[in-house]
Design an enzyme around this catalytic site. Structure first.
Site, PDB file in Angstrom:
ATOM      1  N   GLN A 123      25.498  26.562 -12.160  1.00 27.73           N
ATOM      2  CA  GLN A 123      25.453  25.578 -13.069  1.00 27.73           C
ATOM      3  C   GLN A 123      24.223  25.716 -14.049  1.00 27.73           C
ATOM      4  O   GLN A 123      23.228  25.292 -13.768  1.00 27.73           O
ATOM      5  CB  GLN A 123      25.616  23.910 -12.380  1.00 27.73           C
ATOM      6  CG  GLN A 123      25.601  22.915 -13.423  1.00 27.73           C
ATOM      7  CD  GLN A 123      25.300  21.637 -12.614  1.00 27.73           C
ATOM      8  OE1 GLN A 123      24.808  21.733 -11.274  1.00 27.73           O
ATOM      9  NE2 GLN A 123      25.883  20.935 -13.330  1.00 27.73           N
ATOM     10  N   GLY A 124      24.505  26.262 -15.398  1.00 33.11           N
ATOM     11  CA  GLY A 124      23.433  26.371 -16.259  1.00 33.11           C
ATOM     12  C   GLY A 124      23.496  25.049 -17.189  1.00 33.11           C
ATOM     13  O   GLY A 124      23.734  25.216 -18.330  1.00 33.11           O
ATOM     14  N   SER A 126      20.625  22.436 -16.906  1.00 37.39           N
ATOM     15  CA  SER A 126      18.911  21.809 -17.215  1.00 37.39           C
ATOM     16  C   SER A 126      18.438  23.112 -17.937  1.00 37.39           C
ATOM     17  O   SER A 126      18.363  24.181 -17.591  1.00 37.39           O
ATOM     18  CB  SER A 126      18.468  21.700 -15.652  1.00 37.39           C
ATOM     19  OG  SER A 126      19.177  20.733 -15.148  1.00 37.39           O
ATOM     20  N   SER A 158      20.435  26.922  -9.580  1.00 34.44           N
ATOM     21  CA  SER A 158      20.921  27.050  -8.138  1.00 34.44           C
ATOM     22  C   SER A 158      21.698  27.969  -7.735  1.00 34.44           C
ATOM     23  O   SER A 158      22.741  27.907  -8.510  1.00 34.44           O
ATOM     24  CB  SER A 158      21.419  25.746  -7.303  1.00 34.44           C
ATOM     25  OG  SER A 158      20.532  24.642  -7.496  1.00 34.44           O
ATOM     26  N   GLU A 241      30.081  15.880  -9.396  1.00 38.59           N
ATOM     27  CA  GLU A 241      29.164  16.485  -8.560  1.00 38.59           C
ATOM     28  C   GLU A 241      28.687  15.727  -7.240  1.00 38.59           C
ATOM     29  O   GLU A 241      28.466  16.600  -6.344  1.00 38.59           O
ATOM     30  CB  GLU A 241      27.678  16.398  -9.363  1.00 38.59           C
ATOM     31  CG  GLU A 241      26.697  17.348  -8.906  1.00 38.59           C
ATOM     32  CD  GLU A 241      25.424  17.482  -9.956  1.00 38.59           C
ATOM     33  OE1 GLU A 241      25.609  17.238 -10.962  1.00 38.59           O
ATOM     34  OE2 GLU A 241      24.608  18.137  -9.627  1.00 38.59           O
ATOM     35  N   GLU A 361      14.946   7.311 -10.924  1.00 44.53           N
ATOM     36  CA  GLU A 361      14.853   6.306 -12.203  1.00 44.53           C
ATOM     37  C   GLU A 361      16.251   6.282 -12.850  1.00 44.53           C
ATOM     38  O   GLU A 361      16.501   5.274 -13.350  1.00 44.53           O
ATOM     39  CB  GLU A 361      13.720   6.889 -13.062  1.00 44.53           C
ATOM     40  CG  GLU A 361      12.315   6.893 -12.393  1.00 44.53           C
ATOM     41  CD  GLU A 361      11.925   7.940 -11.226  1.00 44.53           C
ATOM     42  OE1 GLU A 361      12.840   8.685 -11.218  1.00 44.53           O
ATOM     43  OE2 GLU A 361      10.870   7.719 -10.471  1.00 44.53           O
TER      44      GLU A 361
HETATM   45  C1  LIG Z   1      17.054  21.085  -5.634  1.00 44.76           C
HETATM   46  C2  LIG Z   1      17.402  20.888  -7.132  1.00 44.76           C
HETATM   47  C3  LIG Z   1      18.513  21.833  -7.689  1.00 44.76           C
HETATM   48  C4  LIG Z   1      19.094  21.908  -9.023  1.00 44.76           C
HETATM   49  N1  LIG Z   1      20.018  22.431  -9.425  1.00 44.76           N
HETATM   50  C5  LIG Z   1      20.466  22.522 -10.405  1.00 44.76           C
HETATM   51  C6  LIG Z   1      21.356  23.530 -11.028  1.00 44.76           C
HETATM   52  O1  LIG Z   1      22.105  24.132 -10.387  1.00 44.76           O
HETATM   53  N2  LIG Z   1      21.855  23.549 -12.292  1.00 44.76           N
HETATM   54  C7  LIG Z   1      21.216  22.605 -13.345  1.00 44.76           C
HETATM   55  O2  LIG Z   1      21.477  22.611 -14.236  1.00 44.76           O
HETATM   56  N3  LIG Z   1      19.956  21.742 -12.724  1.00 44.76           N
HETATM   57  C8  LIG Z   1      19.702  21.821 -11.547  1.00 44.76           C
HETATM   58  N4  LIG Z   1      18.733  21.029 -11.100  1.00 44.76           N
HETATM   59  C9  LIG Z   1      18.189  20.209 -12.038  1.00 44.76           C
HETATM   60  C10 LIG Z   1      18.212  18.833 -12.087  1.00 44.76           C
HETATM   61  O3  LIG Z   1      19.608  18.132 -12.576  1.00 44.76           O
HETATM   62  C11 LIG Z   1      17.045  18.099 -12.834  1.00 44.76           C
HETATM   63  O4  LIG Z   1      15.874  18.401 -12.254  1.00 44.76           O
HETATM   64  C12 LIG Z   1      17.218  16.546 -13.069  1.00 44.76           C
HETATM   65  O5  LIG Z   1      18.284  16.556 -13.942  1.00 44.76           O
HETATM   66  C13 LIG Z   1      15.696  16.024 -13.799  1.00 44.76           C
HETATM   67  O6  LIG Z   1      15.574  16.706 -14.796  1.00 44.76           O
HETATM   68  P1  LIG Z   1      13.953  17.042 -15.013  1.00 44.76           P
HETATM   69  O7  LIG Z   1      13.629  18.019 -14.027  1.00 44.76           O
HETATM   70  O8  LIG Z   1      14.184  17.951 -16.623  1.00 44.76           O
HETATM   71  O9  LIG Z   1      13.084  15.961 -15.162  1.00 44.76           O
HETATM   72  P2  LIG Z   1      12.971  14.840 -16.387  1.00 44.76           P
HETATM   73  O10 LIG Z   1      14.453  14.541 -17.104  1.00 44.76           O
HETATM   74  O11 LIG Z   1      11.823  15.602 -17.648  1.00 44.76           O
HETATM   75  O12 LIG Z   1      12.220  13.671 -15.814  1.00 44.76           O
HETATM   76  C14 LIG Z   1      11.045  13.507 -15.267  1.00 44.76           C
HETATM   77  C15 LIG Z   1      10.519  12.366 -14.987  1.00 44.76           C
HETATM   78  O13 LIG Z   1      10.771  11.206 -15.915  1.00 44.76           O
HETATM   79  C16 LIG Z   1      11.897  10.410 -15.459  1.00 44.76           C
HETATM   80  N5  LIG Z   1      12.674  10.032 -16.553  1.00 44.76           N
HETATM   81  C17 LIG Z   1      13.388  10.911 -17.485  1.00 44.76           C
HETATM   82  N6  LIG Z   1      14.158   9.893 -18.256  1.00 44.76           N
HETATM   83  C18 LIG Z   1      13.942   8.564 -17.975  1.00 44.76           C
HETATM   84  C19 LIG Z   1      14.504   7.493 -18.471  1.00 44.76           C
HETATM   85  N7  LIG Z   1      15.458   7.488 -19.310  1.00 44.76           N
HETATM   86  N8  LIG Z   1      14.286   6.241 -17.767  1.00 44.76           N
HETATM   87  C20 LIG Z   1      13.246   6.273 -16.764  1.00 44.76           C
HETATM   88  N9  LIG Z   1      12.756   7.674 -16.418  1.00 44.76           N
HETATM   89  C21 LIG Z   1      13.196   8.470 -16.961  1.00 44.76           C
HETATM   90  C22 LIG Z   1      12.767  11.038 -14.374  1.00 44.76           C
HETATM   91  O14 LIG Z   1      13.250  10.200 -13.480  1.00 44.76           O
HETATM   92  C23 LIG Z   1      11.386  11.862 -13.771  1.00 44.76           C
HETATM   93  O15 LIG Z   1      10.939  11.129 -12.681  1.00 44.76           O
HETATM   94  C24 LIG Z   1      18.254  20.896  -9.720  1.00 44.76           C
HETATM   95  C25 LIG Z   1      17.146  20.148  -9.376  1.00 44.76           C
HETATM   96  C26 LIG Z   1      16.782  20.206  -8.024  1.00 44.76           C
HETATM   97  C27 LIG Z   1      15.428  19.399  -7.680  1.00 44.76           C
END
Ligand SMILES: Cc1cc2nc3c(=O)[nH]c(=O)nc-3n(C[C@H](O)[C@H](O)[C@H](O)COP(=O)(O)OP(=O)(O)OC[C@H]3O[C@@H](n4cnc5c(N)ncnc54)[C@H](O)[C@@H]3O)c2cc1C
Length: 378
Positions: A123-124, A126, A158, A241, A361
């Site tokens: 899943q591409g 993020s 992933s 999901e 969050e």
């Molecule tokens: C084990 C694992 C597997 C994953 N696998 C995949 C995958 O296969 N494909 C894929 O595309 N993605 C994948 N992800 C990514 C995952 O979907 C993202 O990490 C997640 O959506 C959060 O995005 P971010 O890391 O950019 O954090 P951000 O969105 O930058 O958030 C940073 C912090 O700010 C907070 N925040 C952000 N917006 C708000 C708001 N509006 N209100 C309050 N707080 C807020 C968040 O809660 C977090 O604490 C994976 C993540 C993990 C940990």
């Protein structure tokens, strides 16, 4: 909420239990690549007897299972100690997305490979600056004849190192409002223009990767759901999901808690009021989780749509799992903190639970706005 199974559901559960008893996947290899190959073989066995995607219609190799049967499947799989099939993203996200938005040719071309695990999907979505706010993603696809040329970067992908196909959301119209200029593609990962760089996690594994995409090509026939319609198609993927997985996760949490109670009993810790109190609290939470998962299911069967319970279950599960693994470390001491042990793995892996599949969050925002009717967060 009705917790009794009807005759068809009981028969489904019994047949599955019998199958699982006769088909032991064996011991999980500790090496990451061998473990993945083992889960791939496991999926092949499931697929041969139509257990790999019970929620898929029969015409595509599933069993046309209801939501309850699908929940039974994940619950029984969890109870038996068997692993999730290797192509879990293809089975749970990709397949249902294709069935909703794909053309007949696309379904015919892609569904069999997902089911048999011959073609793994990732899943591409993020990107470094687009996670919770997915619609602000910057990876760009530009049309060139009957192909698209893609440039950009994805992260946290992933299973990309094992994948043949990537569900890619890219920006195809930079002038349109951010949710409208996106298109959903199936990108062949077998191209020199795509670099997959594994990210080493705190657990020592590389479950996910960075993708650097520099001039990768996608034929027009691999656009899913039409140009500019990517946001809607991506929402279908995201909605699928957590469906079903909640049951697998709550069973695994229950098993982990039972193991911890046994460990604590073996050390005579159950006579300690503080320990007993903490384990009791986790027991109550595990039960609430199980019942909330069933309540969500009842809502889907009654109203035909997932309710906000999914967000609540994911939030509760991730925090309870972190609490449980932390308590294990408190009770077992250095043994639970030594690299390579089961409990240290559980403790470290649980850190990501409150991020993956929607951060806590974001889930709290959903519950606040859609369940409690509070004003929207800015
Ligand atoms: C084990 C694992 C597997 C994953 N696998 C995949 C995958 O296969 N494909 C894929 O595309 N993605 C994948 N992800 C990514 C995952 O979907 C993202 O990490 C997640 O959506 C959060 O995005 P971010 O890391 O950019 O954090 P951000 O969105 O930058 O958030 C940073 C912090 O700010 C907070 N925040 C952000 N917006 C708000 C708001 N509006 N209100 C309050 N707080 C807020 C968040 O809660 C977090 O604490 C994976 C993540 C993990 C940990």
């Amino acid at each position: 909420m009705d917790l009794t199974f009807n005759d068809a559901e009981t028969a489904f559960r019994d047949e599955l239990r019998e199958w699982l008893a006769a088909n032991d996947p064996g011991e999980a290899p500790s090496d990451e690549d061998r473990n993945y190959a083992w889960r791939r073989d496991w999926q092949r066995r499931l697929a041969e007897d139509r257990w790999a995607a019970v929620h898929w219609p029969e015409e595509y190799g599933g069993r046309g299972a209801t939501m309850t049967q699908s929940a039974i499947f994940f619950e029984e799989l969890g109870k038996s100690g068997a692993p999730l099939p290797a192509n879990v993203l293809g089975l749970l996200l990709g397949g249902p997305t294709l069935m909703m938005w794909g053309t007949d040719e696309q379904k015919e071309r892609f569904l069999p490979g997902i089911l048999s695990a011959d073609e793994i999907w990732c899943q591409g979505f993020s990107e470094p600056e687009a996670g919770s706010d997915l619609a602000s993603l910057k990876t760009k696809a530009v049309r060139e004849g009957d192909e698209w040329v893609v440039n950009g970067q994805k992260v946290w992908t992933s299973g990309a190192q094992y994948s043949k196909w990537c569900m890619l959301v890219a920006r195809t119209d930079t002038d349109a409002p951010k949710h409208k200029g996106l298109t959903y593609f199936l990108m062949d990962m077998d191209q020199e223009e795509i670099q997959v760089r594994p990210l080493r996690q705190i657990t020592g594994e590389s479950e996910f990767n960075e993708l650097f995409i520099e001039g990768a090509r996608i034929p027009d026939e691999n656009v899913i759901g039409g140009e500019g319609n990517g946001w809607k198609v991506a929402l279908t993927t995201l909605m699928n999901e957590r469906a079903g997985l909640a049951f697998f996760l709550q069973v695994r949490l229950r098993q982990l808690l039972d193991e911890l109670i046994t460990e604590a009993a073996g050390r005579g810790l159950l006579d300690d009021d503080v320990v007993a109190d903490k384990l009791g609290e986790l027991h109550v939470k595990a039960e609430i989780l199980r019942l909330t998962a069933y309540r969500g299911l009842t809502a889907i069967e009654k109203y035909g749509q997932p309710g906000p319970e999914g967000s609540l279950t994911k939030w509760m599960w991730s925090e309870t799992n972190q609490q449980l693994t932390q308590l294990a470390a408190d009770l077992l001491g250095p043994e639970a903190l030594t690299a390579g042990t089961k409990w240290s793995y559980e403790l470290l892996r649980a850190r990501g639970n409150t991020i993956e599949g929607g951060t806590t969050e974001i889930l709290k925002n959903i519950v606040a706005e859609r369940v409690l009717g509070l004003p929207r967060a800015r």
